[in-house]
Design a protein around this motif. Sequence first.
Motif, PDB file in Angstrom:
ATOM      1  N   SER A   1      18.555  -8.664  -6.675  1.00 47.64           N
ATOM      2  CA  SER A   1      18.546  -7.433  -5.624  1.00 47.64           C
ATOM      3  C   SER A   1      17.442  -7.579  -4.796  1.00 47.64           C
ATOM      4  O   SER A   1      17.372  -6.741  -4.021  1.00 47.64           O
ATOM      5  N   VAL A   2      16.483  -8.359  -5.312  1.00 49.74           N
ATOM      6  CA  VAL A   2      15.154  -8.197  -4.507  1.00 49.74           C
ATOM      7  C   VAL A   2      14.618  -9.460  -3.811  1.00 49.74           C
ATOM      8  O   VAL A   2      13.645  -9.574  -2.995  1.00 49.74           O
ATOM      9  N   LYS A   3      15.381 -10.489  -4.303  1.00 49.58           N
ATOM     10  CA  LYS A   3      15.084 -11.925  -3.811  1.00 49.58           C
ATOM     11  C   LYS A   3      14.941 -11.846  -2.127  1.00 49.58           C
ATOM     12  O   LYS A   3      15.806 -11.514  -1.444  1.00 49.58           O
ATOM     13  N   GLY A   4      13.948 -12.598  -1.755  1.00 50.82           N
ATOM     14  CA  GLY A   4      13.816 -12.562  -0.212  1.00 50.82           C
ATOM     15  C   GLY A   4      13.119 -11.295   0.191  1.00 50.82           C
ATOM     16  O   GLY A   4      12.719 -11.464   1.534  1.00 50.82           O
ATOM     17  N   ARG A   5      12.985 -10.095  -0.418  1.00 54.27           N
ATOM     18  CA  ARG A   5      12.372  -8.996   0.143  1.00 54.27           C
ATOM     19  C   ARG A   5      10.995  -8.811  -0.799  1.00 54.27           C
ATOM     20  O   ARG A   5      10.050  -7.935  -0.123  1.00 54.27           O
ATOM     21  N   PHE A   6      10.847  -9.071  -1.894  1.00 57.75           N
ATOM     22  CA  PHE A   6       9.827  -8.611  -2.508  1.00 57.75           C
ATOM     23  C   PHE A   6       9.036  -9.917  -2.973  1.00 57.75           C
ATOM     24  O   PHE A   6       9.614 -10.928  -3.265  1.00 57.75           O
ATOM     25  N   THR A   7       7.766  -9.758  -3.302  1.00 59.59           N
ATOM     26  CA  THR A   7       6.920 -10.948  -3.741  1.00 59.59           C
ATOM     27  C   THR A   7       6.139 -10.294  -4.842  1.00 59.59           C
ATOM     28  O   THR A   7       5.088  -9.333  -4.541  1.00 59.59           O
ATOM     29  N   ILE A   8       5.944 -11.053  -5.891  1.00 57.99           N
ATOM     30  CA  ILE A   8       4.901 -10.828  -6.837  1.00 57.99           C
ATOM     31  C   ILE A   8       3.889 -11.790  -6.751  1.00 57.99           C
ATOM     32  O   ILE A   8       3.891 -12.849  -6.487  1.00 57.99           O
ATOM     33  N   SER A   9       2.482 -11.306  -6.869  1.00 54.69           N
ATOM     34  CA  SER A   9       1.305 -12.148  -6.958  1.00 54.69           C
ATOM     35  C   SER A   9       0.455 -11.714  -7.759  1.00 54.69           C
ATOM     36  O   SER A   9       0.232 -10.570  -8.375  1.00 54.69           O
ATOM     37  N   ARG A  10      -0.712 -12.510  -8.093  1.00 54.05           N
ATOM     38  CA  ARG A  10      -1.958 -12.033  -9.093  1.00 54.05           C
ATOM     39  C   ARG A  10      -3.070 -12.550  -8.594  1.00 54.05           C
ATOM     40  O   ARG A  10      -2.967 -13.605  -8.108  1.00 54.05           O
ATOM     41  N   ASP A  11      -4.315 -11.913  -8.870  1.00 54.07           N
ATOM     42  CA  ASP A  11      -5.694 -12.430  -8.698  1.00 54.07           C
ATOM     43  C   ASP A  11      -6.208 -12.172  -9.993  1.00 54.07           C
ATOM     44  O   ASP A  11      -6.663 -11.006 -10.083  1.00 54.07           O
ATOM     45  N   ASN A  12      -6.287 -13.028 -10.679  1.00 57.20           N
ATOM     46  CA  ASN A  12      -6.964 -13.155 -11.960  1.00 57.20           C
ATOM     47  C   ASN A  12      -8.369 -12.763 -11.794  1.00 57.20           C
ATOM     48  O   ASN A  12      -9.068 -12.345 -12.810  1.00 57.20           O
ATOM     49  N   ALA A  13      -8.944 -13.104 -10.672  1.00 55.72           N
ATOM     50  CA  ALA A  13     -10.531 -12.682 -10.570  1.00 55.72           C
ATOM     51  C   ALA A  13     -10.744 -11.120 -10.582  1.00 55.72           C
ATOM     52  O   ALA A  13     -11.722 -10.640 -10.820  1.00 55.72           O
ATOM     53  N   LYS A  14      -9.558 -10.761  -9.887  1.00 58.26           N
ATOM     54  CA  LYS A  14      -9.500  -9.279  -9.932  1.00 58.26           C
ATOM     55  C   LYS A  14      -9.015  -8.381 -10.912  1.00 58.26           C
ATOM     56  O   LYS A  14      -8.599  -7.320 -10.606  1.00 58.26           O
ATOM     57  N   ASN A  15      -8.362  -9.227 -11.949  1.00 59.72           N
ATOM     58  CA  ASN A  15      -7.468  -8.489 -12.907  1.00 59.72           C
ATOM     59  C   ASN A  15      -6.470  -7.625 -12.418  1.00 59.72           C
ATOM     60  O   ASN A  15      -6.069  -6.597 -12.865  1.00 59.72           O
ATOM     61  N   THR A  16      -5.914  -8.012 -11.190  1.00 58.49           N
ATOM     62  CA  THR A  16      -5.004  -7.292 -10.714  1.00 58.49           C
ATOM     63  C   THR A  16      -3.589  -7.971 -10.471  1.00 58.49           C
ATOM     64  O   THR A  16      -3.623  -9.329  -9.812  1.00 58.49           O
TER      65      THR A  16
END
Length: 124
Positions: free
Chosen positions: A63-78
């Motif tokens: 339902s969210v493919k192409g619209r939502f993106t998950i990412s992470r910044d391990n240096a910022k713990n976020t």
Amino acid sequence: QVQLVESGGGLVQAGGSLRLSCAVSGRTFSNYAMGWFRQAPGKERELVVAISWSGDSTYYADSVKGRFTISRDNAKNTVYLQMSSLKPEDTAVYHCAGASSMVVLTRHHQYNYWAQGTQVTVSS
């Protein structure tokens, strides 16, 4: 003790964008797989997106493919959830979750730590 604190929810018109953030403290964030779940009124909590601890593997609900993106910044713990082309059916409380795992986790019970939830409302 692991703590997850979300930010970034709110009200947006259909077609708009929002970015949610989830800051993690208390453990080595880079060892944690992370996910975003959502729960709309009267519906069960569902997994929206998930990411492995390295960020190399991701999962997206259809339902969210192409619209939502998950990412992470391990240096910022976020971990972040960028939501675009939002629809009224995306309206829900969004919860960030984490667990000590190398791989992407797709089941609710696999996650040990949960944020308090942030409301996302998409108006038509």
